[in-house]
Design a protein around this motif. Structure first.
Motif, mmCIF file in Angstrom:
data_model
loop_
_atom_site.group_PDB
_atom_site.id
_atom_site.type_symbol
_atom_site.label_atom_id
_atom_site.label_comp_id
_atom_site.label_asym_id
_atom_site.label_seq_id
_atom_site.Cartn_x
_atom_site.Cartn_y
_atom_site.Cartn_z
ATOM 1 N N ARG A 117 -7.840 7.541 8.680
ATOM 2 C CA ARG A 117 -7.577 6.173 9.148
ATOM 3 C C ARG A 117 -8.436 5.154 8.399
ATOM 4 N NH1 ARG A 117 -10.356 5.200 15.052
ATOM 5 N NH2 ARG A 117 -12.448 4.879 14.237
ATOM 6 N N LEU A 118 -9.518 5.625 7.790
ATOM 7 C CA LEU A 118 -10.405 4.734 7.033
ATOM 8 C C LEU A 118 -9.726 4.190 5.779
ATOM 9 C CD1 LEU A 118 -13.718 6.832 7.230
ATOM 10 C CD2 LEU A 118 -12.997 4.936 8.720
ATOM 11 N N THR A 119 -8.704 4.895 5.304
ATOM 12 C CA THR A 119 -8.032 4.457 4.066
ATOM 13 C C THR A 119 -6.579 4.038 4.290
ATOM 14 O OG1 THR A 119 -7.405 6.741 3.534
ATOM 15 C CG2 THR A 119 -9.494 5.943 2.638
ATOM 16 N N ILE A 120 -6.107 4.100 5.525
ATOM 17 C CA ILE A 120 -4.714 3.734 5.810
ATOM 18 C C ILE A 120 -4.544 2.221 5.775
ATOM 19 C CG2 ILE A 120 -2.951 3.659 7.640
ATOM 20 C CD1 ILE A 120 -3.881 6.465 8.452
ATOM 21 N N ARG A 121 -3.505 1.782 5.083
ATOM 22 C CA ARG A 121 -3.157 0.361 5.091
ATOM 23 C C ARG A 121 -2.037 0.171 6.101
ATOM 24 N NH1 ARG A 121 -1.896 -0.743 -0.950
ATOM 25 N NH2 ARG A 121 -0.843 1.219 -0.644
ATOM 26 N N ALA A 122 -2.111 -0.913 6.839
ATOM 27 C CA ALA A 122 -1.163 -1.119 7.938
ATOM 28 C C ALA A 122 -0.638 -2.549 7.949
ATOM 29 C CB ALA A 122 -1.844 -0.807 9.266
ATOM 30 N N LEU A 123 0.400 -2.741 8.730
ATOM 31 C CA LEU A 123 0.895 -4.081 9.047
ATOM 32 C C LEU A 123 0.587 -4.342 10.515
ATOM 33 C CD1 LEU A 123 4.441 -3.955 7.379
ATOM 34 C CD2 LEU A 123 2.466 -5.253 6.566
ATOM 35 N N THR A 124 0.412 -5.605 10.875
ATOM 36 C CA THR A 124 0.236 -5.921 12.288
ATOM 37 C C THR A 124 1.609 -6.077 12.936
ATOM 38 O OG1 THR A 124 0.226 -8.324 12.001
ATOM 39 C CG2 THR A 124 -1.905 -7.170 11.794
ATOM 40 N N TYR A 125 1.642 -5.901 14.239
ATOM 41 C CA TYR A 125 2.896 -6.069 14.974
ATOM 42 C C TYR A 125 3.425 -7.493 14.783
ATOM 43 C CZ TYR A 125 6.311 -6.121 18.727
ATOM 44 O OH TYR A 125 7.484 -6.235 19.442
ATOM 45 N N GLU A 126 2.520 -8.468 14.747
ATOM 46 C CA GLU A 126 2.931 -9.868 14.551
ATOM 47 C C GLU A 126 3.621 -10.042 13.202
ATOM 48 O OE1 GLU A 126 -0.105 -8.935 15.687
ATOM 49 O OE2 GLU A 126 0.290 -9.544 17.764
ATOM 50 N N GLN A 127 3.089 -9.401 12.148
ATOM 51 C CA GLN A 127 3.722 -9.481 10.829
ATOM 52 C C GLN A 127 5.141 -8.907 10.878
ATOM 53 O OE1 GLN A 127 0.479 -7.346 8.711
ATOM 54 N NE2 GLN A 127 0.710 -8.928 7.132
ATOM 55 N N VAL A 128 5.280 -7.756 11.511
ATOM 56 C CA VAL A 128 6.580 -7.084 11.579
ATOM 57 C C VAL A 128 7.567 -7.906 12.414
ATOM 58 C CG1 VAL A 128 7.803 -4.991 12.315
ATOM 59 C CG2 VAL A 128 5.564 -4.814 11.208
ATOM 60 N N ALA A 129 7.080 -8.468 13.535
ATOM 61 C CA ALA A 129 7.954 -9.256 14.411
ATOM 62 C C ALA A 129 8.480 -10.494 13.715
ATOM 63 C CB ALA A 129 7.194 -9.648 15.680
ATOM 64 N N ASP A 130 7.762 -10.951 12.691
ATOM 65 C CA ASP A 130 8.138 -12.165 11.968
ATOM 66 C C ASP A 130 8.780 -11.850 10.614
ATOM 67 O OD1 ASP A 130 8.196 -15.015 11.815
ATOM 68 O OD2 ASP A 130 6.509 -14.952 10.409
ATOM 69 N N ALA A 131 9.102 -10.568 10.380
ATOM 70 C CA ALA A 131 9.608 -10.143 9.073
ATOM 71 C C ALA A 131 11.039 -9.619 9.167
ATOM 72 C CB ALA A 131 8.697 -9.054 8.508
ATOM 73 N N THR A 132 11.645 -9.443 8.004
ATOM 74 C CA THR A 132 12.977 -8.843 7.910
ATOM 75 C C THR A 132 12.845 -7.423 7.367
ATOM 76 O OG1 THR A 132 13.330 -9.557 5.624
ATOM 77 C CG2 THR A 132 14.004 -11.109 7.375
ATOM 78 N N VAL A 133 13.932 -6.670 7.457
ATOM 79 C CA VAL A 133 13.967 -5.330 6.867
ATOM 80 C C VAL A 133 13.672 -5.431 5.370
ATOM 81 C CG1 VAL A 133 15.455 -3.364 6.318
ATOM 82 C CG2 VAL A 133 15.543 -4.387 8.599
ATOM 83 N N GLY A 134 14.215 -6.467 4.731
ATOM 84 C CA GLY A 134 13.985 -6.676 3.297
ATOM 85 C C GLY A 134 12.521 -6.895 2.965
ATOM 86 N N ASP A 135 11.811 -7.634 3.810
ATOM 87 C CA ASP A 135 10.376 -7.866 3.600
ATOM 88 C C ASP A 135 9.615 -6.541 3.609
ATOM 89 O OD1 ASP A 135 10.832 -10.638 3.670
ATOM 90 O OD2 ASP A 135 10.406 -10.772 5.813
ATOM 91 N N VAL A 136 9.921 -5.706 4.608
ATOM 92 C CA VAL A 136 9.246 -4.420 4.730
ATOM 93 C C VAL A 136 9.645 -3.496 3.577
ATOM 94 C CG1 VAL A 136 8.953 -2.367 6.174
ATOM 95 C CG2 VAL A 136 9.027 -4.629 7.229
ATOM 96 N N MET A 137 10.920 -3.512 3.250
ATOM 97 C CA MET A 137 11.442 -2.700 2.153
ATOM 98 C C MET A 137 10.717 -3.042 0.848
ATOM 99 S SD MET A 137 13.843 -0.910 0.623
ATOM 100 C CE MET A 137 13.424 -0.845 -1.102
#
Length: 200
Positions: A117-137
């Motif tokens: 977990r020390l090296t895992i990069r993540a997105l916040t739920y807020e980022q995902v809630a404000d994003a599209t499938v294309g953004d994540v893709m």
């Protein structure tokens, strides 16, 4: 004792011919669909976990039985320690660890080759809630990641893993091979691939 409840009148179903499926009520997914459509949300579905001390072959069998390609690793206290994927186990990572440490492959444990977990990069739920499938893709295409962990903050500011987005889920939703998407050079090419069902 049952005064607060009431009998409901049962209906006759003899004239019902059809079964409703999600595809009949949801519009087809596109790159502009909300990113939450591809997130496995742990408020609705429990994460599939594995103890850090399990042997990797046992962990791989557990993955297969749960129909997932990634497991969340937990330590002896049940706390989030990292992730391990089928690729980590079946690829050269486990073999390299065994060779470097002079042990049999069967003795390699999840803790030895997991992504901490020390090296895992993540997105916040807020980022995902404000994003599209294309953004994540596009984000996953740029990072080369097959999975992205989604984190949020609970009561009293406690951070936790809220969910995960996998390349395979995006691929299933858009009905396009993720490998094909990774080969696309531009976002316009990706849109074209999705629009034509996986063909350029």
């Amino acid at each position: 004792m049952f005064q607060e409840f009431r009998h409901l009148r049962l209906q006759d179903a003899s004239d019902v011919d059809h079964l409703l499926a999600p595809s009949q009520v949801r519009p087809p997914a596109t790159l502009r669909s909300p990113a939450l459509a591809v997130m496995t949300d742990f408020t609705e579905i429990s994460p599939v976990t594995v103890p850090a001390g399990w042997q990797i072959d046992t962990a791989l069998e557990w993955m297969k039985s749960q129909h997932v390609r990634m497991l969340f690793v937990v330590d002896d206290h049940g706390h989030f320690a990292g992730v391990i994927t089928a690729r980590d186990i079946a690829g050269g990572k486990a073999m390299a660890y065994a060779r470097q440490n002079g042990i049999d492959l069967s003795d390699v444990q999840v803790r030895h080759i997991m992504v901490s977990r020390l090296t895992i990069r993540a997105l916040t739920y807020e980022q995902v809630a404000d994003a599209t499938v294309g953004d994540v893709m596009l984000t996953m295409q740029g990072s080369g990641d097959q999975h992205v962990v989604v984190i949020d903050e609970g009561y009293a500011g406690v951070k936790r893993v809220r969910g995960v987005i996998s390349a395979s889920d995006i691929s299933r939703l858009l009905k396009v091979s993720f490998e094909v998407m990774y080969e696309a050079k531009t976002f316009a090419e990706i849109e074209k691939i999705v629009a034509h069902g996986g063909e350029l």
